[in-house]
Design an enzyme around this catalytic site. Structure first.
Site: not given
Ligand SMILES: Cc1ncc(CO)c(N)n1
Length: 232
Positions: A58, A99, A151, A221
């Site tokens: 991520d 983040e 998001e 996702e």
């Molecule tokens: C895969 C993914 N989708 C959405 C977000 C949301 O910012 C993230 N951090 N990572």
């Protein structure tokens, strides 16, 4: 107004909003927001090596997400004169700054070496999709829809892990809170309102493209979560 005019007027006024698409595509939306990986966080059975894999992957995703959000910001400034659009996206950019710092801190807590992470194929696919949306050919309404969907999936998934009856392990609560907190929820609602506003004004062709992009985000996702829990 003749009948034809009336019909075309009523079709352009047809109620379209993201909430309707969530209902229309409920099973895919659910697959993205109630994935077994998320369920395993929520019920406390999460495999920590999966969590570590998700964290490293991520971080790479978020780094690719920054230029995408920047491209949304450029389109907001060029294509609308409504400052709320610019402000909501700028707020998102600012949050990404935090983040990235958070990922570094969290990675060291879990012993994940971010510089050594190789992106896995679902991540590569997702990042190249983001890149394709950065083209100036892709309409602002379409990218705003994608931004919201990306998001909203995280907001919805992680807020679910913080519900009262959730058994999320203490050491994962901070991660869940990052996306599951109410302020981020409110910000997602504002983004949704902005996207809905543009969808209402868009041509049928652009709405169709936005719906396809929404669905593609949900699929990506699901694949991203799948990638995180391979091998368990
Ligand atoms: C895969 C993914 N989708 C959405 C977000 C949301 O910012 C993230 N951090 N990572």
């Amino acid at each position: 107004m003749d009948k034809q005019q009336q019909e075309s007027r009523s079709s352009s006024n047809k109620k379209v909003d993201l909430g309707e698409w969530v209902k229309k595509h409920a099973s895919l939306y659910e697959a993205a927001t109630r994935h077994p990986f998320i369920e395993s966080i929520r019920n406390g059975t999460v495999d920590i090596s999966s969590f570590r894999r998700w964290l490293g992957q991520d971080y790479i995703f978020v780094r690719a997400f920054v230029p995408f959000v920047a491209s949304v910001l450029v389109k907001a400034c060029n294509e609308t004169d409504d400052s709320s659009d610019m402000e909501v996206t700028l707020g998102g950019m600012a949050a990404l700054n935090d983040e990235l710092a958070w990922f570094k801190k969290e990675a060291s807590k879990w012993g994940v070496t971010l510089s050594a992470i190789v992106p896995l194929s679902a991540n590569v696919r997702y990042c190249s999709f983001l890149k394709s949306l950065m083209s100036s050919e892709v309409e602002y309404t379409v990218v705003l829809t994608a931004f919201w969907a990306i998001e909203a999936v995280y907001q919805d998934s992680f807020a679910y892990c913080l519900e009262e009856d959730a058994e999320t392990p203490e050491e994962l609560k901070e991660t869940c809170y990052r996306w599951g907190n109410d302020d981020f929820g409110d910000w997602c609602c504002t983004l949704e309102e902005r996207a809905n506003r543009h969808l209402q004004m868009a041509s049928e062709d652009v709405r169709k493209k936005a719906e396809a992009v929404f669905l593609h985000v949900l699929e990506l996702e699901v694949e991203f979560w799948d990638m995180s829990c391979v091998g368990i």
